[in-house]
Scaffold this motif. Structure first.
Motif, PDB file in Angstrom:
ATOM      1  N   ALA A  47      -0.609  12.351  -0.171  1.00 26.06           N
ATOM      2  CA  ALA A  47       0.393  11.828   0.764  1.00 26.06           C
ATOM      3  C   ALA A  47      -0.284  11.358   2.063  1.00 26.06           C
ATOM      4  O   ALA A  47       0.021  10.291   2.581  1.00 26.06           O
ATOM      5  N   ARG A  48      -1.204  12.173   2.543  1.00 25.60           N
ATOM      6  CA  ARG A  48      -1.914  11.785   3.778  1.00 25.60           C
ATOM      7  C   ARG A  48      -2.803  10.572   3.539  1.00 25.60           C
ATOM      8  O   ARG A  48      -2.925   9.691   4.399  1.00 25.60           O
ATOM      9  N   ALA A  49      -3.439  10.508   2.381  1.00 27.78           N
ATOM     10  CA  ALA A  49      -4.292   9.363   2.058  1.00 27.78           C
ATOM     11  C   ALA A  49      -3.445   8.095   1.989  1.00 27.78           C
ATOM     12  O   ALA A  49      -3.869   7.027   2.472  1.00 27.78           O
ATOM     13  N   ARG A  50      -2.256   8.182   1.413  1.00 26.89           N
ATOM     14  CA  ARG A  50      -1.365   7.014   1.338  1.00 26.89           C
ATOM     15  C   ARG A  50      -0.962   6.551   2.752  1.00 26.89           C
ATOM     16  O   ARG A  50      -0.858   5.366   3.005  1.00 26.89           O
ATOM     17  N   GLN A  51      -0.733   7.498   3.658  1.00 27.05           N
ATOM     18  CA  GLN A  51      -0.399   7.137   5.042  1.00 27.05           C
ATOM     19  C   GLN A  51      -1.549   6.372   5.677  1.00 27.05           C
ATOM     20  O   GLN A  51      -1.325   5.402   6.397  1.00 27.05           O
ATOM     21  N   ARG A  52      -2.766   6.781   5.406  1.00 21.18           N
ATOM     22  CA  ARG A  52      -3.930   6.096   5.981  1.00 21.18           C
ATOM     23  C   ARG A  52      -4.088   4.703   5.404  1.00 21.18           C
ATOM     24  O   ARG A  52      -4.590   3.804   6.065  1.00 21.18           O
ATOM     25  N   LEU A  53      -3.678   4.518   4.183  1.00 19.53           N
ATOM     26  CA  LEU A  53      -3.791   3.223   3.531  1.00 19.53           C
ATOM     27  C   LEU A  53      -2.684   2.254   3.963  1.00 19.53           C
ATOM     28  O   LEU A  53      -2.842   1.045   3.815  1.00 19.53           O
ATOM     29  N   ALA A  54      -1.607   2.802   4.471  1.00 15.80           N
ATOM     30  CA  ALA A  54      -0.454   1.962   4.853  1.00 15.80           C
ATOM     31  C   ALA A  54      -0.703   1.205   6.137  1.00 15.80           C
ATOM     32  O   ALA A  54      -1.507   1.491   6.956  1.00 15.80           O
ATOM     33  N   PHE A  82     -16.896  13.345  -0.504  1.00 11.71           N
ATOM     34  CA  PHE A  82     -16.433  12.502   0.583  1.00 11.71           C
ATOM     35  C   PHE A  82     -15.643  11.298   0.059  1.00 11.71           C
ATOM     36  O   PHE A  82     -16.007  10.147   0.304  1.00 11.71           O
ATOM     37  N   PRO A  83     -14.555  11.585  -0.655  1.00 12.70           N
ATOM     38  CA  PRO A  83     -13.782  10.492  -1.259  1.00 12.70           C
ATOM     39  C   PRO A  83     -13.083   9.628  -0.210  1.00 12.70           C
ATOM     40  O   PRO A  83     -12.720  10.110   0.867  1.00 12.70           O
ATOM     41  N   ARG A  84     -12.938   8.361  -0.538  1.00 14.27           N
ATOM     42  CA  ARG A  84     -12.149   7.446   0.292  1.00 14.27           C
ATOM     43  C   ARG A  84     -10.673   7.722   0.021  1.00 14.27           C
ATOM     44  O   ARG A  84     -10.335   8.305  -1.011  1.00 14.27           O
ATOM     45  N   PRO A  85      -9.773   7.301   0.914  1.00 15.19           N
ATOM     46  CA  PRO A  85      -8.341   7.503   0.661  1.00 15.19           C
ATOM     47  C   PRO A  85      -7.902   6.979  -0.708  1.00 15.19           C
ATOM     48  O   PRO A  85      -7.098   7.620  -1.392  1.00 15.19           O
ATOM     49  N   GLU A  86      -8.468   5.847  -1.136  1.00 17.10           N
ATOM     50  CA  GLU A  86      -8.119   5.279  -2.440  1.00 17.10           C
ATOM     51  C   GLU A  86      -8.504   6.228  -3.575  1.00 17.10           C
ATOM     52  O   GLU A  86      -7.801   6.344  -4.576  1.00 17.10           O
TER      53      GLU A  86
END
Length: 78
Positions: free
Chosen positions: A71-78, A17-21
């Motif tokens: 790419a999706r994780a980066r979108q969530r972080l933005a 269950f990793p975080r976006p980071e």
């Protein structure tokens, strides 16, 4: 088998269950990175066996999956 370890590494990571980071920072182990580089070098040299070619194909599919996840994780972080 190296390919099994690669699958295991990715599956273990995804089921933690990793975080976006964490997803953005994910890298396979140095041993697996080295194996992928070896396979790519053999492909460039034209000395890749059928089994090694199949292994490289799996590496590429998993690499693509992880790039899409990053790419999706980066979108969530933005």
């Amino acid at each position: 088998m190296v390919l099994t370890r690669f699958f295991d590494e990715v599956i273990d990571f995804l089921t933690s269950f990793p975080r976006p980071e964490d997803i953005v920072a994910f890298k396979p182990s140095l041993a697996l990175q080295s194996r992928a580089e070896d396979l790519l070098e053999k492909k460039r040299e034209g000395t890749l066996t059928v089994d090694e070619n199949r292994e490289l194909d799996y590496f590429m599919v998993i690499e693509h999956l992880m790039r899409m996840a990053k790419a999706r994780a980066r979108q969530r972080l933005a």
